[in-house]
Design an enzyme around this catalytic site. Structure first.
Site, short mmCIF file in Angstrom:
data_model
loop_
_atom_site.label_atom_id
_atom_site.label_comp_id
_atom_site.label_asym_id
_atom_site.label_seq_id
_atom_site.Cartn_x
_atom_site.Cartn_y
_atom_site.Cartn_z
N GLU A 1 -48.63 22.09 4.12
CA GLU A 1 -49.48 23.12 4.72
C GLU A 1 -48.79 24.46 4.54
OE1 GLU A 1 -49.99 22.32 8.83
OE2 GLU A 1 -51.04 20.46 8.50
N GLU B 1 -60.04 20.31 5.39
CA GLU B 1 -59.56 19.66 6.61
C GLU B 1 -60.29 20.33 7.76
OE1 GLU B 1 -55.34 19.42 7.30
OE2 GLU B 1 -55.66 18.94 9.42
N ASN C 1 -47.72 14.42 10.74
CA ASN C 1 -47.09 15.75 10.68
C ASN C 1 -45.76 15.69 11.45
OD1 ASN C 1 -46.33 18.38 11.52
ND2 ASN C 1 -48.34 19.14 10.93
N ASP D 1 -43.50 18.16 11.78
CA ASP D 1 -42.95 19.47 12.15
C ASP D 1 -42.17 19.43 13.45
OD1 ASP D 1 -44.35 20.42 9.98
OD2 ASP D 1 -45.86 21.50 11.14
N HIS D 2 -42.68 18.64 14.42
CA HIS D 2 -42.07 18.69 15.75
C HIS D 2 -40.72 18.00 15.81
CE1 HIS D 2 -45.14 21.00 17.51
NE2 HIS D 2 -46.08 20.15 17.18
N THR E 1 -51.41 26.44 14.96
CA THR E 1 -52.53 26.99 14.19
C THR E 1 -53.78 27.01 15.06
OG1 THR E 1 -51.52 25.80 12.34
CG2 THR E 1 -53.63 26.86 11.93
N ARG F 1 -31.75 23.76 18.88
CA ARG F 1 -30.29 23.93 18.91
C ARG F 1 -29.73 24.46 17.60
NH1 ARG F 1 -27.22 21.27 22.92
NH2 ARG F 1 -28.37 21.61 24.85
N ARG G 1 -40.00 28.46 11.93
CA ARG G 1 -39.67 28.05 13.30
C ARG G 1 -39.36 26.57 13.41
NH1 ARG G 1 -45.41 28.77 16.39
NH2 ARG G 1 -45.26 30.82 15.46
N HIS G 2 -39.87 25.75 12.48
CA HIS G 2 -39.51 24.33 12.55
C HIS G 2 -39.03 23.82 11.18
CE1 HIS G 2 -43.77 24.21 11.56
NE2 HIS G 2 -44.18 24.32 12.80
N HIS H 1 -55.76 18.20 14.09
CA HIS H 1 -55.32 19.15 15.12
C HIS H 1 -55.74 18.67 16.50
CE1 HIS H 1 -53.75 22.69 16.97
NE2 HIS H 1 -53.26 23.04 15.80
N GLY H 2 -54.75 18.45 17.33
CA GLY H 2 -55.00 18.07 18.72
C GLY H 2 -55.43 16.63 18.91
N HIS I 1 -45.59 21.77 7.62
CA HIS I 1 -46.05 23.15 7.53
C HIS I 1 -44.81 24.04 7.47
CE1 HIS I 1 -48.68 26.53 9.57
NE2 HIS I 1 -48.13 26.91 8.43
N ARG J 1 -43.69 27.43 7.87
CA ARG J 1 -44.23 28.69 8.39
C ARG J 1 -43.39 29.87 7.93
NH1 ARG J 1 -47.92 27.72 13.02
NH2 ARG J 1 -47.92 29.97 13.20
N GLY K 1 -49.81 15.11 14.44
CA GLY K 1 -48.39 15.37 14.63
C GLY K 1 -47.92 15.27 16.06
N1 PXP Z 1 -53.62 19.93 10.60
C1 PXP Z 1 -53.22 21.21 10.49
C2 PXP Z 1 -53.81 22.05 9.42
C3 PXP Z 1 -52.25 21.74 11.36
O1 PXP Z 1 -51.86 23.02 11.24
C4 PXP Z 1 -51.68 20.90 12.34
C5 PXP Z 1 -50.63 21.42 13.26
O2 PXP Z 1 -49.51 21.79 12.54
C6 PXP Z 1 -52.12 19.56 12.40
C7 PXP Z 1 -53.11 19.10 11.54
C8 PXP Z 1 -51.54 18.60 13.39
O3 PXP Z 1 -51.91 18.97 14.68
P1 PXP Z 1 -51.28 18.22 15.92
O4 PXP Z 1 -49.81 18.49 15.90
O5 PXP Z 1 -51.98 18.83 17.09
O6 PXP Z 1 -51.57 16.75 15.76
#
Ligand code: PXP
Length: 243
Positions: free
Chosen positions: A69, A152, A6, A8-9, A100, A17, A48-49, A191-192, A42, A44, A213
């Site tokens: 996503e 998921e 992922n 996004d970050h 999320t 910026r 935001r990203h 996630h996490g 994702h 959103r 991510g």
């Molecule tokens: N899966 C889903 C559905 C998510 O929304 C996210 C966060 O955007 C992730 C996985 C990835 O999570 P993490 O950034 O904590 O690895």
């Protein structure tokens, strides 16, 4: 086992910026060259990203596959159906959340109906569908009834737990993976997940895709993105090998 990264970050840093770097489109190239099986983004509602421009360019440039996503916002759903990513994962979304927070609450009739309609539209557009849910047997059965291709499973509670509580959460993930597979669903998780906690999840045999991510993008600041992806891929492979 597929590792979807992922990115996004990468976009989060750019949006801090509101400039043009770092570019998630370039990040995706490095992630793929490092051996990841796919790219997750994702889009959103508040943008935001990831931006609309990123989605369009990634759809043209990613060679592996894009896991898109999204929540059920009409403009984003339209975009998914137009661009046809390899996979769409429906997620809940709240403006005030940092990330999320939980899976889709499929016990809520309105949520089930809204996501069911979105799922049907995505499927009719030829897109593989996944629903992001908590490791809860009722939610898994609902996802199967709705005709999703995959679920998921939200690993956040496991990732946040410590000690005995973590063992319990891992047990919930294992049970959920078995239930989902028995219901005919492909099983994804995310996630996490971090370098420290990923192996126990990667060892669950029914899970075929991990979406990771924050931890990878964080490590990339120190090691570079390619190395961060390769290290995560190595841990996942090792977890599968020693199983
Ligand atoms: N899966 C889903 C559905 C998510 O929304 C996210 C966060 O955007 C992730 C996985 C990835 O999570 P993490 O950034 O904590 O690895």
């Amino acid at each position: 086992m597929r590792l979807y990264v992922n990115i996004d970050h990468v976009a989060t840093v750019r949006q801090a910026r509101r400039t043009d770097e770092p570019d998630p489109v370039r990040a995706a190239v490095l992630v793929e060259l490092a051996g990841a099986q796919g790219i997750t983004i994702h889009l959103r509602e508040d943008r935001r990203h990831i931006q609309d421009r990123d989605v369009r360019l990634l759809m043209e440039t990613v060679r592996s596959g894009v896991n898109f996503e999204l929540a059920t916002f009409p403009d984003i759903l339209d975009m998914a159906c137009e661009l046809k990513p390899m996979q769409a994962t429906l997620v809940p979304e709240k403006r005030e959340e940092v990330t999320t927070e939980g899976g889709l609450d499929l016990s809520n009739e309105a949520t089930r109906a809204r996501n069911g309609e979105a799922l049907d539209r995505l499927a009719r557009a030829g897109i593989r569908t996944s629903l992001f849910i908590d490791p809860d047997p009722e939610a898994i059965r609902a996802a199967a009834d709705m005709g999703a291709d995959a679920v998921e499973i939200h690993t956040g509670a496991y990732a946040n737990a410590r000690g005995h509580e973590r063992t319990e959460q891992l047990h919930r993930l294992r049970e959920a993976a078995v239930t989902a597979r028995e219901a005919g669903l492909a099983v994804h998780a995310g996630h996490g997940l971090t370098y420290e906690n990923v192996m126990a999840v990667a060892a669950i045999p029914q899970i075929e895709e991990l979406n990771i991510g924050h931890s990878i993008v964080s490590r990339a600041l120190f090691t570079g993105l390619g190395e961060a992806v390769r290290e995560m891929a190595t841990l996942i492979r090792r977890a599968r090998d020693v199983r």
